[in-house]
Design a protein around this motif. Structure first.
Motif, PDB file in Angstrom:
ATOM      1  N   LEU A  43       0.540 -12.207   0.866  1.00  0.00           N
ATOM      2  CA  LEU A  43       1.173 -11.201   1.728  1.00  0.00           C
ATOM      3  C   LEU A  43       1.555 -11.784   3.079  1.00  0.00           C
ATOM      4  O   LEU A  43       2.542 -11.356   3.700  1.00  0.00           O
ATOM      5  CB  LEU A  43       0.214 -10.020   1.905  1.00  0.00           C
ATOM      6  CG  LEU A  43       0.757  -8.773   2.589  1.00  0.00           C
ATOM      7  CD1 LEU A  43       1.909  -8.176   1.805  1.00  0.00           C
ATOM      8  CD2 LEU A  43      -0.360  -7.748   2.753  1.00  0.00           C
ATOM      9  N   LEU A  46       4.866 -13.179   2.438  1.00  0.00           N
ATOM     10  CA  LEU A  46       5.843 -12.202   1.974  1.00  0.00           C
ATOM     11  C   LEU A  46       6.489 -11.463   3.139  1.00  0.00           C
ATOM     12  O   LEU A  46       7.708 -11.206   3.125  1.00  0.00           O
ATOM     13  CB  LEU A  46       5.155 -11.202   1.036  1.00  0.00           C
ATOM     14  CG  LEU A  46       6.055 -10.092   0.495  1.00  0.00           C
ATOM     15  CD1 LEU A  46       7.017 -10.654  -0.538  1.00  0.00           C
ATOM     16  CD2 LEU A  46       5.214  -8.964  -0.113  1.00  0.00           C
ATOM     17  N   ILE A  47       5.698 -11.105   4.145  1.00  0.00           N
ATOM     18  CA  ILE A  47       6.222 -10.309   5.265  1.00  0.00           C
ATOM     19  C   ILE A  47       7.377 -11.010   5.978  1.00  0.00           C
ATOM     20  O   ILE A  47       8.439 -10.391   6.183  1.00  0.00           O
ATOM     21  CB  ILE A  47       5.078  -9.951   6.236  1.00  0.00           C
ATOM     22  CG1 ILE A  47       4.090  -9.013   5.546  1.00  0.00           C
ATOM     23  CG2 ILE A  47       5.618  -9.311   7.507  1.00  0.00           C
ATOM     24  CD1 ILE A  47       2.847  -8.702   6.348  1.00  0.00           C
ATOM     25  N   LEU A 107       2.092   2.195   0.797  1.00  0.00           N
ATOM     26  CA  LEU A 107       2.248   0.823   1.292  1.00  0.00           C
ATOM     27  C   LEU A 107       1.988  -0.204   0.189  1.00  0.00           C
ATOM     28  O   LEU A 107       2.716  -1.192   0.066  1.00  0.00           O
ATOM     29  CB  LEU A 107       1.318   0.576   2.471  1.00  0.00           C
ATOM     30  CG  LEU A 107       1.760   1.141   3.821  1.00  0.00           C
ATOM     31  CD1 LEU A 107       0.697   0.876   4.882  1.00  0.00           C
ATOM     32  CD2 LEU A 107       3.093   0.541   4.256  1.00  0.00           C
ATOM     33  N   THR A 108       0.946   0.024  -0.605  1.00  0.00           N
ATOM     34  CA  THR A 108       0.660  -0.931  -1.673  1.00  0.00           C
ATOM     35  C   THR A 108       1.754  -0.914  -2.729  1.00  0.00           C
ATOM     36  O   THR A 108       2.139  -1.972  -3.252  1.00  0.00           O
ATOM     37  CB  THR A 108      -0.700  -0.639  -2.334  1.00  0.00           C
ATOM     38  OG1 THR A 108      -0.739   0.730  -2.764  1.00  0.00           O
ATOM     39  CG2 THR A 108      -1.837  -0.892  -1.370  1.00  0.00           C
ATOM     40  N   THR A 111       4.642  -2.746  -1.221  1.00  0.00           N
ATOM     41  CA  THR A 111       4.366  -4.181  -1.214  1.00  0.00           C
ATOM     42  C   THR A 111       4.636  -4.793  -2.580  1.00  0.00           C
ATOM     43  O   THR A 111       5.257  -5.855  -2.694  1.00  0.00           O
ATOM     44  CB  THR A 111       2.901  -4.439  -0.811  1.00  0.00           C
ATOM     45  OG1 THR A 111       2.688  -3.941   0.511  1.00  0.00           O
ATOM     46  CG2 THR A 111       2.585  -5.923  -0.849  1.00  0.00           C
ATOM     47  N   PHE A 115       7.343  -7.702  -3.588  1.00  0.00           N
ATOM     48  CA  PHE A 115       6.996  -8.925  -4.335  1.00  0.00           C
ATOM     49  C   PHE A 115       7.976  -9.130  -5.486  1.00  0.00           C
ATOM     50  O   PHE A 115       8.468 -10.248  -5.714  1.00  0.00           O
ATOM     51  CB  PHE A 115       5.570  -8.832  -4.888  1.00  0.00           C
ATOM     52  CG  PHE A 115       4.518  -9.408  -3.977  1.00  0.00           C
ATOM     53  CD1 PHE A 115       4.515 -10.755  -3.648  1.00  0.00           C
ATOM     54  CD2 PHE A 115       3.510  -8.604  -3.455  1.00  0.00           C
ATOM     55  CE1 PHE A 115       3.539 -11.295  -2.814  1.00  0.00           C
ATOM     56  CE2 PHE A 115       2.531  -9.133  -2.622  1.00  0.00           C
ATOM     57  CZ  PHE A 115       2.543 -10.474  -2.306  1.00  0.00           C
ATOM     58  N   GLY A 457      -1.049  -3.393  -5.512  1.00  0.00           N
ATOM     59  CA  GLY A 457      -0.967  -4.376  -4.447  1.00  0.00           C
ATOM     60  C   GLY A 457      -1.117  -5.831  -4.853  1.00  0.00           C
ATOM     61  O   GLY A 457      -0.699  -6.717  -4.101  1.00  0.00           O
ATOM     62  N   PRO A 459      -0.160  -9.265  -6.584  1.00  0.00           N
ATOM     63  CA  PRO A 459       1.220  -9.723  -6.807  1.00  0.00           C
ATOM     64  C   PRO A 459       1.530 -10.282  -8.187  1.00  0.00           C
ATOM     65  O   PRO A 459       2.696 -10.518  -8.492  1.00  0.00           O
ATOM     66  CB  PRO A 459       1.371 -10.842  -5.762  1.00  0.00           C
ATOM     67  CG  PRO A 459      -0.005 -11.400  -5.616  1.00  0.00           C
ATOM     68  CD  PRO A 459      -0.934 -10.232  -5.780  1.00  0.00           C
TER      69      PRO A 459
END
Length: 486
Positions: A43, A46-47, A107-108, A111, A115, A457, A459
Motif C-alpha cells: 500500500l 500503491l498510493i 476504503l478497503t 484499495t 490494486f 484489502g 492485494p
C-alpha cells in the motif's frame, strides 16, 4: 524527458510494490489506519502510483478495462447499501463506531479496486508482463526462504532463532511466530496460505503443467525454476497447517493436472490390453478411488500433526455430541457461527444488504445458541474483543451488499472465467495458454479461499485478476494485428 522520468518512477514504484507483497500487516501502516490488521506494505507504493500513474492515465486515455465495469458497479452498489444503512435501526456493539466501520469497509474495497486497476493498466505488452512475473517470483523466493527457515527451525529444534523473532517483530503487527506453523512475513499462517494460493501457486502451477518457463536456464537440463518454486511452495503451504489452504492447494493441483490426466487415461485405456481396450470410465473410476484414498491418507497424517484435526475420524463424537459438537472438536464450529450471522443479516436485508462493515453489529442478536458455549464466541460477545466480521467472503457479500451486490460481483468473476477459458483455448502462444490456465486457477482458488478470509484489502487476488486482464488484452491486441496484416 519529463514523461520518461515519470515512466521510470512508475516502474520503480511498481517493482517495489511487487517486492513488498510478502508483508501483509506492516506496523507503521497499521498505525496509520487506526490499528487495522490488513495493512500490506504494498500500500505504501500503491498510493503514489495513484497520483503518478493511475489518475493521469485515466484522464489522458478516458478509458478503463472493460473487465472493470462490473467491479465499478459493485462499488456503487456497496456505496448505496452503506448509505441506506444510516436510515435503519442498526444495533450497537460495545464501543464500536458505526461510521468508522462503514468508512473502513469502503476504503478497503476502494484499495482493492485500485490494486486491480494499477495491475491491469501499468503493463502494456507481453514483455513487460513477463518482467512483472519475474519480480513476483523474487517476492515468492523471499516468502519461501523465510517460511522454510521457520519450518526447518521448528522441525529440528522445536524453537525459532532470535533473528526470526526480530524479523517478525519488524514486519507484522502481531510480532509473533506460531508453534509448529510457518508464517512467512505474513501476520499469521492462514494469511501465508492465502498469499500462496491466490498468486504464487497458480502462477507456478500454470507454467509447470504447460511445460513453460520465463527463464532459459534448467536444473540438470530438465527442471525449470517454476518446477522448483511449485514444489517448495507446496511444502511451505503444508507447513502453515491451514486447513482451507490445504484444501485449496489440493484442488488447484488436481485442476491443473486434469488435462494431463485426460491424456494419461486415454493412453492407458488404449494400451491396457492386446485384445480389448480398457474402458476409459473404468480407468477414471480407479483414478478417483486412488485420489480418495490419497485424501484419506493425507487426512490421517494431518490428524497426527495438527491437534485440531485429531477428531476428524472420531465419528463417535457425532453420535454423542451431534454434528456441531464434532465440528467444535475440529475448531470449525466457530466459523459456522460467523457464517450463520452473515446469512441471517442477509435474510434481514436481502436486496441491498446491511452496508459494508455492518455485520458485526448484529452478531449478539443472530449468533446461534450453540455458539454461546464456544470460548471464542463468548470472548467476542462478553470480553470486549472488538467488532467481528463474517469471516467468509460470500456471506459477507450477501449480508453487507445483498443480492444486488452479490450478483454484480459474481458477474465480474464470470467475466474472468470467460476470459481465462478463451485464453486457454485460443491463446495461440504457449505463454497465452499458460496465462489462461493461471487465470482459471486463480479463480478456483478465490472461490475456495473466500470461505476463510473476507477482506477486500489484501492485494493478492486483485493483482492476479489484473495480470489476467493484461494477458487477455495482449492477446486481443495480437489478434487485431494479425487481422490487419491479413
Amino acid at each position: 524527458m519529463r514523461s520518461k522520468s515519470l515512466a521510470l518512477v512508475n516502474r520503480i514504484l511498481w517493482t517495489a510494490l511487487l517486492l513488498a507483497l510478502p508483508i501483509t500487516s506492516f506496523p507503521a501502516i497499521a498505525m496509520l489506519f487506526g490499528g487495522s490488521n490488513v495493512a500490506p506494505l504494498s500500500l505504501l507504493f500503491l498510493i503514489p502510483l495513484v497520483f503518478t500513474f493511475l489518475l493521469p492515465h485515466i484522464f489522458k486515455n478516458k478509458s478503463l478495462p472493460v473487465q472493470s465495469i462490473p467491479l465499478l458497479l459493485f462499488f456503487l452498489a456497496a456505496l448505496l447499501s452503506t448509505a441506506l444503512a444510516w436510515f435503519r435501526q442498526t444495533p450497537s456493539f460495545q464501543e464500536a463506531c458505526f461510521l468508522r466501520n462503514n468508512v473502513e469497509g469502503l476504503l478497503t474495497l476502494g484499495t482493492g479496486i485500485v490494486f486491480y486497476l494499477v495491475a491491469a493498466l501499468i503493463i502494456d505488452n507481453e514483455a513487460e508482463l513477463k518482467r512483472t512475473l519475474k519480480w513476483i517470483n523474487i517476492a515468492g523466493i523471499i516468502i519461501l526462504t523465510v517460511s522454510l527457515m521457520q519450518a526447518l527451525s521448528w522441525l529440528f529444534w522445536r524453537s525459532y532463532p532470535e533473528f526470526l523473532w526480530r524479523l517478525q517483530g519488524l514486519v507484522s503487527v502481531k510480532r509473533t511466530l506460531f508453534i509448529r506453523r510457518s508464517t512467512g512475513l505474513a501476520m499469521e499462517p492462514s494469511w501465508l496460505a492465502h498469499q500462496l494460493n491466490m498468486l504464487f501457486l497458480p502462477l507456478w502451477l500454470a507454467f509447470t503443467v504447460n511445460g513453460q518457463s520465463i527463464y532459459r536456464w534448467r536444473l540438470a537440463k530438465r527442471f525449470t525454476a517454476e518446477n522448483l518454486f511449485v514444489m517448495a511452495g507446496f511444502a511451505v503451504l503444508f507447513s502453515t497447517l491451514s486447513r482451507i489452504g490445504w484444501i485449496t492447494a489440493g484442488l488447484l493441483a488436481a485442476f491443473a493436472a486434469l488435462p494431463l490426466l485426460k491424456q494419461w487415461v486415454f493412453a492407458v485405456s488404449q494400451r491396457s490390453s492386446k485384445h480389448k481396450a480398457l474402458p476409459q470410465s473404468l480407468v477414471w473410476m480407479l483414478l478417483i478411488a486412488g485420489g480418495i484414498a490419497l485424501v484419506l491418507a493425507f487426512a490421517r497424517i494431518a490428524a497426527h500433526i495438527d491437534p485440531k484435526m485429531r477428531a476428524i475420524f472420531n465419528f463417535e463424537i457425532i453420535r454423542r455430541a451431534g454434528l456441531m459438537g464434532w465440528l467444535s472438536r475440529l475448531s470449525l464450529a466457530e466459523r459456522f457461527m460467523y457464517w450463520a450471522v452473515g446469512y441471517e443479516v442477509f435474510l434481514l436485508y436481502p436486496i441491498l444488504g446491511a452496508g459494508l462493515g455492518s455485520i458485526g453489529f448484529y452478531f449478539p442478536a443472530f449468533v446461534p445458541s450453540f455458539g454461546f458455549g464456544l470460548p471464542e464466541i463468548y470472548e467476542v460477545i462478553g470480553l470486549n474483543a472488538g467488532l467481528t466480521n463474517a469471516k467468509n467472503f460470500w456471506t459477507r457479500l450477501l449480508g453487507e451488499t445483498g443480492i444486488l451486490g452479490f450478483a454484480i460481483f459474481i458477474s465480474w468473476l464470470f467475466q474472468f472465467a470467460q476470459d481465462a477459458r478463451y485464453l486457454y483455448k485460443q491463446g495461440g502462444s504457449s505463454f497465452g495458454k499458460t496465462m489462461g490456465l493461471f487465470g482459471g486457477l486463480t479463480l478456483l482458488a478465490f472461490l475456495l479461499e473466500g470461505f476463510s478470509l473476507d477482506t477486500f484489502g489484501l492485494p493478492y487476488y486483485w493483482i492476479s485478476f489484473g495480470l489476467s486482464t493484461v494477458a487477455w488484452r495482449c492477446f486481443a491486441a495480437d489478434q487485431a494485428d494479425q487481422m490487419q496484416k491479413a
